[in-house]
Enzyme design. Structure first.
Site, PDB file in Angstrom:
ATOM      1  N   GLU A  19       0.832  -1.208   0.000  1.00  0.00           N
ATOM      2  CA  GLU A  19       0.000   0.000   0.000  1.00  0.00           C
ATOM      3  C   GLU A  19       0.865   1.256   0.000  1.00  0.00           C
ATOM      4  O   GLU A  19       1.882   1.316   0.707  1.00  0.00           O
ATOM      5  CB  GLU A  19      -0.887  -0.037   1.244  1.00  0.00           C
ATOM      6  CG  GLU A  19      -2.270   0.494   1.031  1.00  0.00           C
ATOM      7  CD  GLU A  19      -3.126  -0.357   0.111  1.00  0.00           C
ATOM      8  OE1 GLU A  19      -3.152  -0.073  -1.107  1.00  0.00           O
ATOM      9  OE2 GLU A  19      -3.772  -1.292   0.591  1.00  0.00           O
ATOM     10  N   HIS A  20       0.463   2.219  -0.805  1.00  0.00           N
ATOM     11  CA  HIS A  20       1.204   3.479  -0.972  1.00  0.00           C
ATOM     12  C   HIS A  20       2.614   3.228  -1.507  1.00  0.00           C
ATOM     13  O   HIS A  20       3.565   3.924  -1.159  1.00  0.00           O
ATOM     14  CB  HIS A  20       1.242   4.279   0.344  1.00  0.00           C
ATOM     15  CG  HIS A  20      -0.102   4.831   0.691  1.00  0.00           C
ATOM     16  ND1 HIS A  20      -0.597   5.990   0.148  1.00  0.00           N
ATOM     17  CD2 HIS A  20      -1.067   4.345   1.497  1.00  0.00           C
ATOM     18  CE1 HIS A  20      -1.816   6.204   0.623  1.00  0.00           C
ATOM     19  NE2 HIS A  20      -2.125   5.222   1.427  1.00  0.00           N
ATOM     20  N   ASP A  22       2.732   2.210  -5.038  1.00  0.00           N
ATOM     21  CA  ASP A  22       2.656   2.300  -6.518  1.00  0.00           C
ATOM     22  C   ASP A  22       3.260   3.604  -7.044  1.00  0.00           C
ATOM     23  O   ASP A  22       4.045   3.592  -7.990  1.00  0.00           O
ATOM     24  CB  ASP A  22       1.221   2.087  -7.047  1.00  0.00           C
ATOM     25  CG  ASP A  22       0.188   3.097  -6.584  1.00  0.00           C
ATOM     26  OD1 ASP A  22       0.459   3.847  -5.603  1.00  0.00           O
ATOM     27  OD2 ASP A  22      -0.891   3.150  -7.197  1.00  0.00           O
ATOM     28  N   GLY A 108     -12.628   2.364  -0.776  1.00  0.00           N
ATOM     29  CA  GLY A 108     -11.331   1.710  -0.934  1.00  0.00           C
ATOM     30  C   GLY A 108     -11.374   0.456  -1.781  1.00  0.00           C
ATOM     31  O   GLY A 108     -10.439  -0.342  -1.756  1.00  0.00           O
ATOM     32  N   SER A 110     -11.966   0.859  -5.017  1.00  0.00           N
ATOM     33  CA  SER A 110     -11.664   1.465  -6.289  1.00  0.00           C
ATOM     34  C   SER A 110     -12.796   1.484  -7.298  1.00  0.00           C
ATOM     35  O   SER A 110     -12.679   1.022  -8.435  1.00  0.00           O
ATOM     36  CB  SER A 110     -10.431   0.824  -6.914  1.00  0.00           C
ATOM     37  OG  SER A 110      -9.928   1.750  -7.822  1.00  0.00           O
ATOM     38  N   SER A 112     -13.536   4.141  -8.561  1.00  0.00           N
ATOM     39  CA  SER A 112     -13.066   5.117  -9.551  1.00  0.00           C
ATOM     40  C   SER A 112     -12.401   4.425 -10.733  1.00  0.00           C
ATOM     41  O   SER A 112     -12.734   4.697 -11.883  1.00  0.00           O
ATOM     42  CB  SER A 112     -12.030   6.060  -8.937  1.00  0.00           C
ATOM     43  OG  SER A 112     -12.537   6.662  -7.807  1.00  0.00           O
ATOM     44  N   ASP A 158      -4.796   0.696  -9.076  1.00  0.00           N
ATOM     45  CA  ASP A 158      -6.196   0.331  -9.256  1.00  0.00           C
ATOM     46  C   ASP A 158      -6.500   0.002 -10.721  1.00  0.00           C
ATOM     47  O   ASP A 158      -7.192  -0.961 -11.029  1.00  0.00           O
ATOM     48  CB  ASP A 158      -7.102   1.479  -8.794  1.00  0.00           C
ATOM     49  CG  ASP A 158      -6.738   1.968  -7.406  1.00  0.00           C
ATOM     50  OD1 ASP A 158      -6.078   1.212  -6.672  1.00  0.00           O
ATOM     51  OD2 ASP A 158      -7.091   3.117  -7.063  1.00  0.00           O
ATOM     52  N   TYR A 208      -4.357  11.914   1.158  1.00  0.00           N
ATOM     53  CA  TYR A 208      -3.649  11.088   0.164  1.00  0.00           C
ATOM     54  C   TYR A 208      -2.651  11.917  -0.646  1.00  0.00           C
ATOM     55  O   TYR A 208      -1.486  11.555  -0.784  1.00  0.00           O
ATOM     56  CB  TYR A 208      -4.673  10.426  -0.767  1.00  0.00           C
ATOM     57  CG  TYR A 208      -4.044   9.541  -1.820  1.00  0.00           C
ATOM     58  CD1 TYR A 208      -3.845   8.189  -1.593  1.00  0.00           C
ATOM     59  CD2 TYR A 208      -3.635  10.061  -3.050  1.00  0.00           C
ATOM     60  CE1 TYR A 208      -3.256   7.382  -2.547  1.00  0.00           C
ATOM     61  CE2 TYR A 208      -3.047   9.263  -4.008  1.00  0.00           C
ATOM     62  CZ  TYR A 208      -2.876   7.920  -3.751  1.00  0.00           C
ATOM     63  OH  TYR A 208      -2.284   7.127  -4.701  1.00  0.00           O
TER      64      TYR A 208
HETATM   65  C1  GLA Z   1      -5.480   4.482  -3.867  1.00  0.00           C
HETATM   66  C2  GLA Z   1      -4.817   4.931  -5.161  1.00  0.00           C
HETATM   67  C3  GLA Z   1      -3.742   3.933  -5.602  1.00  0.00           C
HETATM   68  C4  GLA Z   1      -2.785   3.596  -4.458  1.00  0.00           C
HETATM   69  C5  GLA Z   1      -3.535   3.290  -3.175  1.00  0.00           C
HETATM   70  C6  GLA Z   1      -2.624   3.158  -1.977  1.00  0.00           C
HETATM   71  O1  GLA Z   1      -6.216   3.308  -4.069  1.00  0.00           O
HETATM   72  O2  GLA Z   1      -5.772   5.081  -6.174  1.00  0.00           O
HETATM   73  O3  GLA Z   1      -3.060   4.431  -6.720  1.00  0.00           O
HETATM   74  O4  GLA Z   1      -1.857   4.620  -4.274  1.00  0.00           O
HETATM   75  O5  GLA Z   1      -4.505   4.278  -2.857  1.00  0.00           O
HETATM   76  O6  GLA Z   1      -1.828   2.029  -2.094  1.00  0.00           O
END
Ligand code: GLA
Length: 348
Positions: A19-20, A22, A108, A110, A112, A158, A208
């Site tokens: 996580e965090h 990418d 969380g 995704s 989006s 994502d 974020y």
């Molecule tokens: C969100 C972002 C991703 C990633 C995560 C954290 O989902 O869209 O690109 O950075 O947070 O891992």
């Protein structure tokens, strides 16, 4: 021949670990889930899209020539898809478009990326584009929609997970090369669940972007091309809180490969311990947790989870947990299983 009607599906994603990382050219281990967004487009001629967002009970018109101001919510994703696809040379056609989702927004999983991916697949197919195209290129295009038109400075996690998911597998993604490797998830009676912390956030307005900016500042201070090249000793040279942010990224990358190794030997207990370590790091070093997320993690552990951690951008959202065989499904938990990536369901 351009089709008269297309239906495209983009799945949401879960992230087992990583996580965090990418946007720091690190490693992650996500998978596409069954829930997602379905976009139906029917050609109408003309030079606009008439879009219905079923879950919002809303409808809006968008000129294919683009432009216009930021509108907020789902509309910016449509504006962004029009803008980015046009810039990429896709000759969009007028259509009536329907958006329907089965993945909750802002938690969380995704929604989006699911929306960006489904919209782009549908609009490209309507324009007669050949499938499947280059997924890395499409992931970047979708990510630009989010970064430039919606205002979230997210990475490619994502979009790549949504596009490239494979049933029964997680994907080890190396964000330096965008190389992906399917890793079988042989759960053998274990289950993965996600639980909503009840705290919903819009990524754009959360911390974020601030975390992303912090790691960017750390990278510049260290004079590196990316934090992938940083060493533990580099983190120690940085001021607070940048030292902790970089430590998280480095240790999280190592945990992704430890999780891959544990999955290869079917050691799910070890995977659970890695989830716990990831959570502790996100809470203490990256500081993206909240009291509601902490309560959710505690509740899952008390209910017998072998490991649990916050998932996604943080500051609320979902918690993912690994339940051993026989553990009861915690209240409000949704089982998630790795599913295939985005696809065109219909084209005629
Ligand atoms: C969100 C972002 C991703 C990633 C995560 C954290 O989902 O869209 O690109 O950075 O947070 O891992």
């Amino acid at each position: 021949m351009t089709p008269r009607r297309v239906v495209a599906f983009g799945p949401g994603r879960a992230n087992l670990i990583g996580e965090h990382t990418d946007y720091n050219e690190g490693l992650s281990l996500p998978f596409a889930i069954r829930q997602g967004v379905r976009v139906t487009a029917e050609a109408t001629g003309g030079d606009e899209l008439l879009v219905t967002a079923v879950d919002h009970g809303e409808r809006a018109r968008f000129r294919l020539s683009g432009g216009g101001e930021r509108l907020g919510g789902w509309r910016d994703f449509v504006r962004g898809a029009i803008g980015e696809l046009s810039a990429a040379g896709v000759e969009l056609r007028g259509a009536e478009v329907t958006i329907e989702g089965t993945v909750p927004e802002g938690v969380g999983l995704s929604s989006s990326a699911a929306l960006e991916v489904a919209l782009c697949l549908a609009l490209r197919a309507m324009a007669g584009a050949r499938e499947p195209g280059d997924p890395a290129k499409l992931a970047r295009l979708c990510s630009r929609i989010e970064n430039e038109w919606v205002g979230t400075h997210s990475g490619l996690l994502d979009q790549l997970a949504s596009l490239l998911g494979i049933e029964g597998h997680a994907l080890r993604i190396d964000f330096r090369t965008l190389e992906t490797r399917p890793v079988p998830l042989r759960l053998d009676g274990w289950r993965m669940v996600t639980v909503d912390s009840g705290e919903h956030r819009s990524l754009a307005s959360s911390g974020y972007n601030e975390r992303r900016a912090e790691t960017e500042r750390a990278r510049r201070m260290l004079g590196l091309d990316s934090l992938r090249e940083a060493l533990p000793a580099d983190a120690e040279r940085l001021p607070e809180p940048l030292d902790r942010r970089v430590r998280h990224v480095l240790e999280e990358n190592a945990r992704v490969d430890a999780a891959v190794a544990a999955l290869e030997t079917d050691d799910l207990t070890a995977v659970g311990e890695l989830l716990d370590a990831s959570h502790a790091s996100l809470r203490d070093l990256y500081e993206t947790s909240t009291p509601a997320v902490e309560r959710t993690v505690e509740r899952l552990r008390a209910a017998g989870a072998a490991g649990a951690r916050m998932m996604g951008g943080g500051f609320g959202g979902q918690v993912i947990a690994l339940l051993p065989p026989g553990a009861p499904t915690a209240h409000g938990a949704t089982e998630v299983a790795p599913a295939d990536g985005a696809q065109l369901l219909e084209q005629r």
